[in-house]
Motif scaffolding. Sequence first.
Motif, PDB file in Angstrom:
ATOM      1  N   SER A 263      -5.087  17.544  35.933  1.00 20.61           N
ATOM      2  CA  SER A 263      -5.490  18.410  36.382  1.00 20.61           C
ATOM      3  C   SER A 263      -6.180  19.629  34.704  1.00 20.61           C
ATOM      4  CB  SER A 263      -5.301  19.855  36.961  1.00 20.61           C
ATOM      5  OG  SER A 263      -5.659  19.642  38.601  1.00 20.61           O
ATOM      6  N   TYR A 264      -6.893  19.549  34.700  1.00 22.52           N
ATOM      7  CA  TYR A 264      -6.788  20.174  33.518  1.00 22.52           C
ATOM      8  C   TYR A 264      -6.776  22.353  33.666  1.00 22.52           C
ATOM      9  CZ  TYR A 264      -7.936  21.219  28.660  1.00 22.52           C
ATOM     10  OH  TYR A 264      -8.080  21.506  27.311  1.00 22.52           O
ATOM     11  N   VAL A 265      -6.514  22.829  32.676  1.00 24.59           N
ATOM     12  CA  VAL A 265      -6.706  24.108  32.777  1.00 24.59           C
ATOM     13  C   VAL A 265      -7.909  24.718  31.208  1.00 24.59           C
ATOM     14  CG1 VAL A 265      -6.141  26.617  32.483  1.00 24.59           C
ATOM     15  CG2 VAL A 265      -5.018  25.130  32.798  1.00 24.59           C
ATOM     16  N   SER A 266      -8.808  24.601  31.835  1.00 17.98           N
ATOM     17  CA  SER A 266     -10.315  25.266  30.506  1.00 17.98           C
ATOM     18  C   SER A 266     -10.630  26.355  30.440  1.00 17.98           C
ATOM     19  CB  SER A 266     -11.825  24.769  32.108  1.00 17.98           C
ATOM     20  OG  SER A 266     -11.480  23.112  31.899  1.00 17.98           O
ATOM     21  N   TYR A 267     -10.390  27.318  31.522  1.00 22.63           N
ATOM     22  CA  TYR A 267      -9.565  28.572  31.017  1.00 22.63           C
ATOM     23  C   TYR A 267      -8.886  29.565  31.786  1.00 22.63           C
ATOM     24  CZ  TYR A 267     -14.251  28.901  28.482  1.00 22.63           C
ATOM     25  OH  TYR A 267     -15.232  27.786  27.351  1.00 22.63           O
ATOM     26  N   LEU A 268      -8.482  30.531  30.894  1.00 22.41           N
ATOM     27  CA  LEU A 268      -7.116  31.489  30.850  1.00 22.41           C
ATOM     28  C   LEU A 268      -7.151  32.397  30.616  1.00 22.41           C
ATOM     29  CD1 LEU A 268      -4.679  31.639  33.679  1.00 22.41           C
ATOM     30  CD2 LEU A 268      -3.285  31.159  31.747  1.00 22.41           C
TER      31      LEU A 268
END
Length: 377
Positions: free
Chosen positions: A304-309
Amino acid sequence: MTPENQPTEGTPEEVLLPYDDNRFESDPGVVLPDDPGLPVGWTASAPDPGSIMDVRRLTELLRAHEDAGRGWAGASQDDVLVEVSEHGLKMRENLVVRDRNNRIRAWASVHDRSVNRMLYVHIIERDLSEAAAERCSQVMFAWAEAQACEVGAARGLKTQQIDTGAFADDERQHKMLEDAGFNRVRTWWQMSRPVTADEASLVPDPEHWERKGVVFRQVRREGDGLPDIDDLRAVHDVLESSFTDHFNSSEETFQEFVHRLREDPGHRWDHWWIAEIVDGEGAPEAAGVLVGTVSESSTGPDGSYVSYLGVLESARGRGVATGLLRTIIADAAARDRDRVGLEVDADSSTGADQLYVGMGWKTKYVTESWHKDVPVG
């Protein structure tokens, strides 16, 4: 690209209608001279998005570029199609340089990302001679600057920024950028965190859980699996507000935002989360959001990848960011994934890197942002 990334009938108007406001010049012959300066017999033109051979060749070039710059390749044909497909061309244009045998030796792509931010991809075959590579590079940069003038004029700007990237150890790319007048402006840590099966219990339920007056939940979806438009607007609003003071932040309309994120090959609506404050008497208020994607792998488990936080300033200190990160970790574990990746500004003053390191993230490789401001007119 996955079927979900394509326009779908029956959705709310903002999601149904793909963004279609290409401000670039589609014909390279209009912005380049008759003799742009390439080796004899070489040509510069747009690639054929319907050509399997062109897509395969561009994928080869991109993977070789990654391998040379960071030591390994991860790109797939889906990543190329984001740039050159009919869908991608609604916000982009591309240029390829072919040799006298019609083989693509270099590739440039421009993306009208947001107000005064034009992204640029600059890839040249690694086996080219220094002289041939330099001539290809000069033509591609000239084309990119001409496109910057086109998009800048269309947006009513006096100056248009070109924003491109490079791997921190790619000295060949650095020299090309310096020769073209670009400046290195930022460093980014590309971080990864391993995920274990037992971490599925980090939160009660990744779809919906609550802690100390904050509810963490997935973006609501309708019966057809498509997202609730009000939730999408809430995600956009929180990100626009929380990133206002961040490096190189620029205004992006709601339609541009949704169109761009749906282009990502790893896009999934069930990887979008909202954190809401619910401890008051009023209606729940969105205070933080996380947009995740799938990092697909052909050799092992997906990640999984955090594109925006993003977290609103008014909600900081309440564990919103930590809760959202724990949610995507638990979600990844429940899906049998082995990692969660993200990018962090190495020069940020927010201390986000300390949060990530404290939760187990480590830097895998480093990238850089390089900018050039082009006068429009």
